[in-house]
Design a protein around this motif. Structure first.
Motif, PDB file in Angstrom:
ATOM      1  N   LEU A 178     -52.900  -0.484 -25.541  1.00  0.00           N
ATOM      2  CA  LEU A 178     -52.219  -1.353 -24.581  1.00  0.00           C
ATOM      3  C   LEU A 178     -50.942  -0.718 -24.046  1.00  0.00           C
ATOM      4  CD1 LEU A 178     -52.647  -4.894 -26.161  1.00  0.00           C
ATOM      5  CD2 LEU A 178     -53.601  -4.076 -24.015  1.00  0.00           C
ATOM      6  N   LYS A 179     -50.213  -0.036 -24.919  1.00  0.00           N
ATOM      7  CA  LYS A 179     -48.990   0.645 -24.474  1.00  0.00           C
ATOM      8  C   LYS A 179     -49.321   1.779 -23.515  1.00  0.00           C
ATOM      9  CE  LYS A 179     -46.105  -0.547 -28.411  1.00  0.00           C
ATOM     10  NZ  LYS A 179     -45.359  -0.056 -29.564  1.00  0.00           N
ATOM     11  N   ALA A 180     -50.381   2.531 -23.809  1.00  0.00           N
ATOM     12  CA  ALA A 180     -50.798   3.613 -22.911  1.00  0.00           C
ATOM     13  C   ALA A 180     -51.238   3.041 -21.559  1.00  0.00           C
ATOM     14  CB  ALA A 180     -51.924   4.412 -23.541  1.00  0.00           C
ATOM     15  N   PHE A 181     -51.975   1.942 -21.598  1.00  0.00           N
ATOM     16  CA  PHE A 181     -52.401   1.283 -20.358  1.00  0.00           C
ATOM     17  C   PHE A 181     -51.196   0.820 -19.551  1.00  0.00           C
ATOM     18  CE2 PHE A 181     -53.478  -2.707 -18.159  1.00  0.00           C
ATOM     19  CZ  PHE A 181     -54.411  -2.211 -17.270  1.00  0.00           C
ATOM     20  N   GLU A 182     -50.213   0.262 -20.216  1.00  0.00           N
ATOM     21  CA  GLU A 182     -49.016  -0.210 -19.533  1.00  0.00           C
ATOM     22  C   GLU A 182     -48.259   0.947 -18.889  1.00  0.00           C
ATOM     23  OE1 GLU A 182     -44.941  -2.774 -20.410  1.00  0.00           O
ATOM     24  OE2 GLU A 182     -46.247  -2.218 -22.071  1.00  0.00           O
ATOM     25  N   ARG A 183     -48.152   2.074 -19.592  1.00  0.00           N
ATOM     26  CA  ARG A 183     -47.478   3.247 -19.012  1.00  0.00           C
ATOM     27  C   ARG A 183     -48.226   3.751 -17.786  1.00  0.00           C
ATOM     28  NH1 ARG A 183     -46.736   4.568 -24.519  1.00  0.00           N
ATOM     29  NH2 ARG A 183     -48.613   5.864 -24.485  1.00  0.00           N
ATOM     30  N   ARG A 184     -49.550   3.817 -17.876  1.00  0.00           N
ATOM     31  CA  ARG A 184     -50.346   4.297 -16.748  1.00  0.00           C
ATOM     32  C   ARG A 184     -50.236   3.340 -15.561  1.00  0.00           C
ATOM     33  NH1 ARG A 184     -51.683   7.763 -13.353  1.00  0.00           N
ATOM     34  NH2 ARG A 184     -53.768   7.605 -12.533  1.00  0.00           N
ATOM     35  N   LEU A 185     -50.274   2.052 -15.831  1.00  0.00           N
ATOM     36  CA  LEU A 185     -50.133   1.057 -14.770  1.00  0.00           C
ATOM     37  C   LEU A 185     -48.772   1.172 -14.099  1.00  0.00           C
ATOM     38  CD1 LEU A 185     -51.693  -1.278 -13.490  1.00  0.00           C
ATOM     39  CD2 LEU A 185     -50.615  -2.792 -15.138  1.00  0.00           C
ATOM     40  N   THR A 186     -47.738   1.408 -14.865  1.00  0.00           N
ATOM     41  CA  THR A 186     -46.398   1.593 -14.314  1.00  0.00           C
ATOM     42  C   THR A 186     -46.354   2.829 -13.424  1.00  0.00           C
ATOM     43  OG1 THR A 186     -45.456   0.570 -16.281  1.00  0.00           O
ATOM     44  CG2 THR A 186     -43.958   1.839 -14.912  1.00  0.00           C
ATOM     45  N   GLU A 187     -47.013   3.904 -13.825  1.00  0.00           N
ATOM     46  CA  GLU A 187     -47.084   5.126 -13.005  1.00  0.00           C
ATOM     47  C   GLU A 187     -47.768   4.841 -11.670  1.00  0.00           C
ATOM     48  OE1 GLU A 187     -48.991   8.544 -14.699  1.00  0.00           O
ATOM     49  OE2 GLU A 187     -47.869   8.337 -16.561  1.00  0.00           O
ATOM     50  N   VAL A 188     -48.906   4.171 -11.738  1.00  0.00           N
ATOM     51  CA  VAL A 188     -49.673   3.901 -10.518  1.00  0.00           C
ATOM     52  C   VAL A 188     -48.866   3.029  -9.562  1.00  0.00           C
ATOM     53  CG1 VAL A 188     -51.718   2.711  -9.628  1.00  0.00           C
ATOM     54  CG2 VAL A 188     -51.921   4.210 -11.601  1.00  0.00           C
ATOM     55  N   ILE A 189     -48.218   2.005 -10.070  1.00  0.00           N
ATOM     56  CA  ILE A 189     -47.415   1.121  -9.221  1.00  0.00           C
ATOM     57  C   ILE A 189     -46.243   1.876  -8.605  1.00  0.00           C
ATOM     58  CG2 ILE A 189     -45.871  -0.886  -9.278  1.00  0.00           C
ATOM     59  CD1 ILE A 189     -47.843  -2.127 -11.278  1.00  0.00           C
ATOM     60  N   ALA A 190     -45.626   2.779  -9.365  1.00  0.00           N
ATOM     61  CA  ALA A 190     -44.512   3.572  -8.836  1.00  0.00           C
ATOM     62  C   ALA A 190     -44.978   4.479  -7.703  1.00  0.00           C
ATOM     63  CB  ALA A 190     -43.879   4.388  -9.946  1.00  0.00           C
ATOM     64  N   CYS A 191     -46.193   5.002  -7.805  1.00  0.00           N
ATOM     65  CA  CYS A 191     -46.724   5.868  -6.741  1.00  0.00           C
ATOM     66  C   CYS A 191     -47.069   5.080  -5.482  1.00  0.00           C
ATOM     67  CB  CYS A 191     -47.963   6.607  -7.231  1.00  0.00           C
ATOM     68  SG  CYS A 191     -47.606   7.840  -8.486  1.00  0.00           S
ATOM     69  N   LEU A 192     -47.404   3.818  -5.617  1.00  0.00           N
ATOM     70  CA  LEU A 192     -47.798   3.001  -4.467  1.00  0.00           C
ATOM     71  C   LEU A 192     -46.612   2.407  -3.727  1.00  0.00           C
ATOM     72  CD1 LEU A 192     -50.846   1.047  -5.911  1.00  0.00           C
ATOM     73  CD2 LEU A 192     -50.879   2.944  -4.298  1.00  0.00           C
ATOM     74  N   HIS A 193     -45.427   2.533  -4.260  1.00  0.00           N
ATOM     75  CA  HIS A 193     -44.260   1.881  -3.677  1.00  0.00           C
ATOM     76  C   HIS A 193     -44.017   2.250  -2.213  1.00  0.00           C
ATOM     77  CE1 HIS A 193     -40.544  -0.295  -3.555  1.00  0.00           C
ATOM     78  NE2 HIS A 193     -39.924   0.781  -3.138  1.00  0.00           N
ATOM     79  N   PRO A 194     -44.036   3.540  -1.806  1.00  0.00           N
ATOM     80  CA  PRO A 194     -43.792   3.853  -0.387  1.00  0.00           C
ATOM     81  C   PRO A 194     -44.837   3.229   0.539  1.00  0.00           C
ATOM     82  CG  PRO A 194     -43.550   5.823  -1.715  1.00  0.00           C
ATOM     83  CD  PRO A 194     -44.110   4.754  -2.617  1.00  0.00           C
ATOM     84  N   SER A 195     -46.083   3.224   0.118  1.00  0.00           N
ATOM     85  CA  SER A 195     -47.135   2.630   0.933  1.00  0.00           C
ATOM     86  C   SER A 195     -46.940   1.127   1.059  1.00  0.00           C
ATOM     87  CB  SER A 195     -48.499   2.933   0.311  1.00  0.00           C
ATOM     88  OG  SER A 195     -49.514   2.334   1.056  1.00  0.00           O
ATOM     89  N   THR A 196     -46.563   0.496  -0.017  1.00  0.00           N
ATOM     90  CA  THR A 196     -46.325  -0.940  -0.012  1.00  0.00           C
ATOM     91  C   THR A 196     -45.178  -1.290   0.927  1.00  0.00           C
ATOM     92  OG1 THR A 196     -47.042  -1.038  -2.300  1.00  0.00           O
ATOM     93  CG2 THR A 196     -45.832  -2.914  -1.483  1.00  0.00           C
TER      94      THR A 196
END
Length: 75
Positions: free
Chosen positions: A11-29
């Motif tokens: 779950l912690k690894a999933f949370e870290r990966r999800l945080t990475e993906v969301i950070a990468c999508l920020h400019p597009s958002t």
């Protein structure tokens, strides 16, 4: 390792990966939010001009739309 520890680490690894993906999508958002705000302002302006036009209450809907070409050609 117990099953609970493994699940917790997953779950912690999933949370870290999800945080990475969301950070990468920020400019597009941000870009899409700007587009959404601009389109909303244009729609609100056009609708208010159409509704506040004194001829809108007198003529039929099709005639009213043809008096406002921006609305007529978009529909």
């Amino acid at each position: 390792m117990s099953l609970e520890q493994t699940a917790c680490e997953d779950l912690k690894a999933f949370e870290r990966r999800l945080t990475e993906v969301i950070a990468c999508l920020h400019p597009s958002t941000t870009r899409w939010r700007i587009v959404l705000v601009a389109v909303s302002i244009c729609v609100a302006t056009g609708a208010s001009q159409w509704i506040l036009d004194p001829e809108t209450r007198i003529v039929s809907l099709s005639q009213s739309l043809s008096n406002h070409p921006f609305l007529y050609y978009r529909l």
